[in-house]
Structures are given as structure tokens and as C-alpha cells.
Design an enzyme around this catalytic site. Sequence first.
Site, mmCIF file in Angstrom:
data_model
loop_
_atom_site.group_PDB
_atom_site.id
_atom_site.type_symbol
_atom_site.label_atom_id
_atom_site.label_comp_id
_atom_site.label_asym_id
_atom_site.label_seq_id
_atom_site.Cartn_x
_atom_site.Cartn_y
_atom_site.Cartn_z
ATOM 1 N N THR A 138 7.874 2.422 8.299
ATOM 2 C CA THR A 138 7.753 2.850 9.828
ATOM 3 C C THR A 138 8.789 1.870 10.658
ATOM 4 O OG1 THR A 138 5.477 3.423 9.453
ATOM 5 C CG2 THR A 138 6.505 3.530 11.577
ATOM 6 N N ALA B 280 -1.935 8.708 3.934
ATOM 7 C CA ALA B 280 -3.185 7.873 4.567
ATOM 8 C C ALA B 280 -3.710 7.338 3.332
ATOM 9 C CB ALA B 280 -4.132 9.151 5.349
ATOM 10 N N ARG C 79 1.290 -10.712 -6.289
ATOM 11 C CA ARG C 79 1.293 -9.229 -6.362
ATOM 12 C C ARG C 79 1.957 -8.658 -7.392
ATOM 13 N NH1 ARG C 79 1.456 -6.025 -0.359
ATOM 14 N NH2 ARG C 79 -0.872 -5.666 -0.628
ATOM 15 N N ALA D 110 1.114 8.408 16.533
ATOM 16 C CA ALA D 110 0.588 8.312 17.936
ATOM 17 C C ALA D 110 -0.124 9.476 18.236
ATOM 18 C CB ALA D 110 1.506 8.069 18.851
ATOM 19 N N LEU E 160 -2.056 11.409 16.261
ATOM 20 C CA LEU E 160 -3.318 11.305 15.236
ATOM 21 C C LEU E 160 -4.334 10.299 16.023
ATOM 22 C CD1 LEU E 160 -1.724 11.228 11.793
ATOM 23 C CD2 LEU E 160 -3.311 13.071 12.990
ATOM 24 N N ARG F 238 -6.978 -4.131 7.265
ATOM 25 C CA ARG F 238 -6.019 -4.516 8.319
ATOM 26 C C ARG F 238 -6.505 -3.788 9.533
ATOM 27 N NH1 ARG F 238 -0.325 -3.656 5.387
ATOM 28 N NH2 ARG F 238 -1.591 -1.875 4.424
ATOM 29 N N TYR G 101 0.898 -1.174 0.005
ATOM 30 C CA TYR G 101 0.004 -0.017 0.057
ATOM 31 C C TYR G 101 1.053 1.503 0.038
ATOM 32 C CZ TYR G 101 -4.222 -2.501 0.594
ATOM 33 O OH TYR G 101 -5.376 -3.473 0.434
ATOM 34 N N VAL G 102 2.092 0.946 0.526
ATOM 35 C CA VAL G 102 2.915 2.186 0.551
ATOM 36 C C VAL G 102 3.908 2.248 -0.534
ATOM 37 C CG1 VAL G 102 4.850 3.509 1.759
ATOM 38 C CG2 VAL G 102 2.877 2.734 3.068
ATOM 39 N N CYS H 288 -1.466 1.172 10.551
ATOM 40 C CA CYS H 288 -0.439 1.548 11.492
ATOM 41 C C CYS H 288 -0.731 2.019 12.837
ATOM 42 C CB CYS H 288 -0.243 3.000 10.514
ATOM 43 S SG CYS H 288 0.460 2.673 8.925
HETATM 44 C C1 UDX Z 1 3.917 -0.129 4.609
HETATM 45 C C2 UDX Z 1 5.090 0.287 5.573
HETATM 46 O O1 UDX Z 1 6.220 -0.212 4.956
HETATM 47 C C3 UDX Z 1 4.846 -0.096 7.248
HETATM 48 O O2 UDX Z 1 6.191 -0.061 7.744
HETATM 49 C C4 UDX Z 1 3.989 0.727 7.484
HETATM 50 O O3 UDX Z 1 3.873 0.762 8.951
HETATM 51 C C5 UDX Z 1 2.842 0.557 6.989
HETATM 52 O O4 UDX Z 1 2.765 0.627 5.649
HETATM 53 P P1 UDX Z 1 2.323 -1.513 3.527
HETATM 54 O O5 UDX Z 1 2.997 -1.061 2.358
HETATM 55 O O6 UDX Z 1 1.002 -1.233 4.111
HETATM 56 O O7 UDX Z 1 3.546 -1.382 4.665
HETATM 57 O O8 UDX Z 1 2.538 -3.189 3.530
HETATM 58 P P2 UDX Z 1 2.281 -4.091 2.766
HETATM 59 O O9 UDX Z 1 1.124 -3.471 1.993
HETATM 60 O O10 UDX Z 1 1.966 -5.290 3.467
HETATM 61 O O11 UDX Z 1 3.314 -4.377 1.614
HETATM 62 C C6 UDX Z 1 4.535 -4.815 2.042
HETATM 63 C C7 UDX Z 1 5.167 -5.744 0.747
HETATM 64 O O12 UDX Z 1 6.370 -6.107 1.126
HETATM 65 C C8 UDX Z 1 4.414 -6.794 0.646
HETATM 66 O O13 UDX Z 1 3.748 -6.807 -0.891
HETATM 67 C C9 UDX Z 1 5.402 -8.076 0.821
HETATM 68 O O14 UDX Z 1 5.221 -9.081 -0.149
HETATM 69 C C10 UDX Z 1 6.727 -7.370 0.545
HETATM 70 N N1 UDX Z 1 7.810 -7.887 1.136
HETATM 71 C C11 UDX Z 1 7.958 -8.259 2.389
HETATM 72 C C12 UDX Z 1 8.882 -8.096 0.393
HETATM 73 O O15 UDX Z 1 8.670 -7.756 -1.011
HETATM 74 N N2 UDX Z 1 10.097 -8.678 0.898
HETATM 75 C C13 UDX Z 1 10.094 -9.113 2.205
HETATM 76 O O16 UDX Z 1 11.233 -9.647 2.670
HETATM 77 C C14 UDX Z 1 8.943 -8.680 3.020
HETATM 78 C C1 UDX Z 2 -2.156 6.862 9.196
HETATM 79 C C2 UDX Z 2 -1.591 8.438 8.834
HETATM 80 O O1 UDX Z 2 -2.612 9.200 8.815
HETATM 81 C C3 UDX Z 2 -0.743 8.497 7.952
HETATM 82 O O2 UDX Z 2 -0.047 9.802 8.107
HETATM 83 C C4 UDX Z 2 0.214 7.412 8.115
HETATM 84 O O3 UDX Z 2 1.286 7.521 7.134
HETATM 85 C C5 UDX Z 2 -0.315 6.120 8.056
HETATM 86 O O4 UDX Z 2 -1.414 5.850 9.333
HETATM 87 P P1 UDX Z 2 -4.197 5.572 7.670
HETATM 88 O O5 UDX Z 2 -4.099 4.556 8.593
HETATM 89 O O6 UDX Z 2 -4.162 5.118 6.048
HETATM 90 O O7 UDX Z 2 -3.175 6.538 7.775
HETATM 91 O O8 UDX Z 2 -5.494 6.511 7.676
HETATM 92 P P2 UDX Z 2 -6.091 7.623 8.580
HETATM 93 O O9 UDX Z 2 -6.822 8.573 7.736
HETATM 94 O O10 UDX Z 2 -5.055 8.062 9.587
HETATM 95 O O11 UDX Z 2 -7.341 6.818 9.381
HETATM 96 C C6 UDX Z 2 -6.776 5.918 10.561
HETATM 97 C C7 UDX Z 2 -8.055 5.339 11.348
HETATM 98 O O12 UDX Z 2 -8.734 6.264 12.112
HETATM 99 C C8 UDX Z 2 -9.130 5.015 10.514
HETATM 100 O O13 UDX Z 2 -9.800 3.713 10.928
HETATM 101 C C9 UDX Z 2 -10.140 6.140 10.488
HETATM 102 O O14 UDX Z 2 -11.647 5.814 10.324
HETATM 103 C C10 UDX Z 2 -9.892 6.679 11.759
HETATM 104 N N1 UDX Z 2 -10.425 8.003 12.258
HETATM 105 C C11 UDX Z 2 -9.565 9.130 11.598
HETATM 106 C C12 UDX Z 2 -11.293 8.220 13.044
HETATM 107 O O15 UDX Z 2 -12.041 7.393 13.768
HETATM 108 N N2 UDX Z 2 -11.537 9.680 13.304
HETATM 109 C C13 UDX Z 2 -10.828 10.646 12.738
HETATM 110 O O16 UDX Z 2 -11.267 11.728 12.916
HETATM 111 C C14 UDX Z 2 -9.874 10.354 11.682
#
Ligand code: UDX
Ligand code: UDX
Length: 452
Positions: free
Chosen positions: A134, A166, A42, A223, A225, A342, A15-16, A274
Site C-alpha cells: 500500500t 484480509a 523468514r 479507510a 472499512l 500487529r 503476510y501479503v 493496515c
Molecule cells: C503488506 C504491504 O506490503 C503493506 O504495504 C501493507 O500495508 C500491509 O501488508 P506485509 O506483507 O503484511 O505488508 O508485511 P510484512 O509481513 O512485514 O512483510 C514484509 C516483508 O518484506 C518482510 O518479510 C521483510 O523482511 C521484507 N523486506 C522488507 C525486504 O525483503 N526488503 C526490504 O527492504 C524491507
Molecule cells: C484489511 C482489509 O479488509 C483488506 O482488504 C486489506 O487488504 C488489508 O486490511 P485485515 O486487516 O487483514 O484486512 O482484516 P479485516 O478483516 O479487514 O479486519 C480488520 C480489523 O477490523 C480486525 O481487527 C477485525 O476484527 C475488525 N473488524 C472487522 C471489526 O471489528 N468488525 C467488523 O465488522 C469487521
Amino acid sequence: MKRRILNIACIGAGYVGGPTMAVIADRCPDISVTVIDLNETRIAAWNSESLPVYEPGLDEVVRRTRGRNLRFISQREGAAAVAAADAVFISVNTPTKTQGSGAGKASDLSYVEACARYIAEHANGHTIVIEKSTMPVRAADTIKRILATSPHGGTFDVLSNPEFLAEGTAIRDLEKPDRVLIGGEAPEAVEALAEVYARWVPDQAILRTGLWSAELSKLAANAFLAQRVSSINAISALCEVTGAQVDEVAKVLGSDSRIGPKFLKASIGFGGSCFKKDLLSLVYLCEFYGLTEPAAYWQSVQDLNEWQKRRFAQMAAAHAKKHGGVVAVLGLAFKKNTNDFRESPAIDICNHLLAEGVMLRLQDERVDPKAFGEVLVDEVKAGFSFFRDVEEAVRGAGSILVVTEWDRYAGIDWAKLAGQANPGAVIFDGRKVIDQDKAAAAGIKVFAVGQG
Ligand code: UDX
Ligand code: UDX
């Protein structure tokens, strides 16, 4: 020595990593970007018409860049891309450890360490290694130690460049970030990365800090947020018993420029990959350094969130049991505009309801039902099924629980649905999105979060 980044590799197409690299490729046509992932399914999806991540605007960016200066390849074919790269981003997941020291709280860095080993093995010449995932504070030390074992005498700089996007608004956040954070020790490396972002981000929004500050800032930002959401949710419960309205209170708070209006939306609890993970990682760090009170403070933010989810599940279960034993759950994603579930509040809530013996009828706009079904635990065989339409999902339900704020739910025509649900049905609106006038006109009671 001035360094330039013209060739980027990124390990982790999640996702990132996926959206971030797509936007870098879009904004920097002269930079070649290769995204590498262990998961070949993927990678195949990133190379198909049906991307593995749903994000508004992502399809268009990928369509413009894929095959031009953006490519997705499996780790088996990744060695040459790492060797050619001036900079390698590490963007793999850093989940909470499930065993060993710090289990249940500390972040598991084993994927990050595996990436560092892969980079050490294949890198050539000088490479800037960038923490995008992170990380706990001082994770860069571990990465540096591994890189130092490079068999080809490769040299490295390590930077921390945490991502603040986000989900649901990832493309907008990447294209117009509040700030880009680059932490590092070598100014040439910091400036080389700053130059990449400077193509579309104003320089004053590119913050340069030390490595440890950058690593800690990402944890602290999440934290803070999460703490705002738990704070407003704590107030929401007080509103419900006193007759105050949480939206009104949030508006008053938010109009104080010192507080600001964002992240004050009361909810059924926060979810996502996160917040919980990063809060627990912060708690672990505090405990590790003997800071007992700060650890307890951040833990309480997470505990409040668990309580908020639990009380909604209990209310919905208690009501449903008296009215046919069926709960319709509207929304499974952790927020709208994403297919990601997640740590979604929906998981704990559904599992609580199933354990209470309540049958579930589930509906979401984007979440894959099969994948969601796999995280449900139904030991008492209460039963659950998925429906595409809200109309179908509410059939026979004694409680209708709104967990995600999908736009569609605001437009539900309750007059049409009133005959489908159980006659005593109540809507438990955990997101305050339901049109209460329409529900009331249809004779359905609504209990909305924070509404006195
Ligand atoms: C990200 C950040 O990197 C994480 O630290 C943060 O807190 C949340 O967002 P995200 O992109 O959401 O993680 O994770 P995910 O969608 O699970 O993607 C990670 C990818 O890394 C997966 O596609 C997985 O297959 C890949 N991966 C993992 C590798 O290619 N090699 C590895 O050794 C482990
Ligand atoms: C978060 C951070 O915002 C982003 O900067 C970081 O890189 C990854 O973690 P994300 O988890 O994708 O992003 O979504 P976010 O919009 O922050 O929402 C997190 C959760 O809080 C969601 O379940 C959302 O519904 C909830 N939320 C958010 C509330 O319940 N109330 C609010 O006012 C805002």
C-alpha cells in the site's frame, strides 16, 4: 508491443507477498515465481514445514507449488531472479514514519525505495515493476525516478496492483477476489498483468484505472472499512446506555441494500497492520494538500477506535481491582484465524491494564507468546504470564476480557471454569462470542459490547 509475463519476482515474503505469490504460482503453472526477502530466517521458514505465516489453506498451496514453479530465496541470492524477471512485485512493509517530516502519520517508503534501487541495479531489458504494498498517492513517481537511474539502461513500466486480501481468509480472497485492481499508464503493461490474473479471475472483475486512482483506491477502501467499524462501535456505546442491542441494529442497517451487511460487527476496536496505518496516511495526504476538514474526518475514525479500546480496558481494570487485581485476556491476535498481532487491540489494552497495576493472564490460539511479551510495557511490574488453556488463564481472574473472536471461545464450558475465576468475576466480551446462557447458568455475569 505486446508484453507477456512468464517470470515473476516478488520482493517481500510477508503476510501479503508470500500468500499472493503462492496463489499466482498455483494458478499459473507456466509462470516461474521467485519470492525474495532480506530476512533469511523468514526465507528459511518459507522453505520449511513450518511456514512463517498462519493462514487457513496456505500450507496446501505452498506444498503444491514450492519446488515446482515457486521458490523462496534471500535477497543475497536475488539479483539473478530480478534480472530474469518480466515483472517484479514490491511487497515490503510500508510502516508509519517514526521520524522526519510526517512522523506519526505518513507512510515510510524507505523499504520501497530500497527495493526500487535493488531492481534498478539488477534488472535487465524491460521490466514491469508492480506496487503491491500500500502506497501513498504518487508513490509511483518516486519509484520511477529511482528506476531511471538503472546503470544497465533497463527500461520500466510501473503499475499499482494493491492487494485487498484480509488475513485469516487470505487464500480464499486471493482465489476468489471481489476485484483485482491494476492501475497504470502503459496499456501493454496493464494488459500483461491482467493476463496473469485472467487465468482464474473473470475479466469483469479486473478493474483497470490510472496509477493515482489505484494508489488512492487502496487507501480509501481501507479507510471506508475502518469507518464502518468505528461507526458501528460508536452505535455500540449508545446501545449499552439505552438498552438497544447492537446486533439487532446492525441487522436492520445491513438489510438495506444500500448499506449491506458486512463490516458491521461491533468490537473492542479494529486492529491489524493496515487500518490505522492507512487512515493516518490518508490524514497526512489530506493535510499535505491543505484539506483540513477531510483530514479531521478520517482522523476521527481512528480516534473513535482508540476510545473504544480504552473504555474496555478501563471497565475491566476497574472491576478487576475490586476483585483480586487479575485480568484474564482471551485472544491476542487482531482477529481470529491468524497469528498476526500487529496493532492488535490486545496490545493497547494489555499495556493499559499493566499501567493500572493489574496482573495479566494471557491466552491465544496462535500468537507466539514470546513475541507478544516483547511489545508489552510493564513499568510498574504488575506481571503477566501466558497460558495455553483458557481454563488456566482464568484462574483467579476478577475480569475476563475477550479480545479476539476465536471460535473456541464460543464453546467454553463456563460451568467447569466458574470455580477457577474469582467469585465476583465478570466477562467483558469485546467480540460478542461468549455463550451468555452458559455463563449465566454458571453464575458469571457478562458485559458484551453493544448490549443494552
Ligand atoms: C503488506 C504491504 O506490503 C503493506 O504495504 C501493507 O500495508 C500491509 O501488508 P506485509 O506483507 O503484511 O505488508 O508485511 P510484512 O509481513 O512485514 O512483510 C514484509 C516483508 O518484506 C518482510 O518479510 C521483510 O523482511 C521484507 N523486506 C522488507 C525486504 O525483503 N526488503 C526490504 O527492504 C524491507
Ligand atoms: C484489511 C482489509 O479488509 C483488506 O482488504 C486489506 O487488504 C488489508 O486490511 P485485515 O486487516 O487483514 O484486512 O482484516 P479485516 O478483516 O479487514 O479486519 C480488520 C480489523 O477490523 C480486525 O481487527 C477485525 O476484527 C475488525 N473488524 C472487522 C471489526 O471489528 N468488525 C467488523 O465488522 C469487521
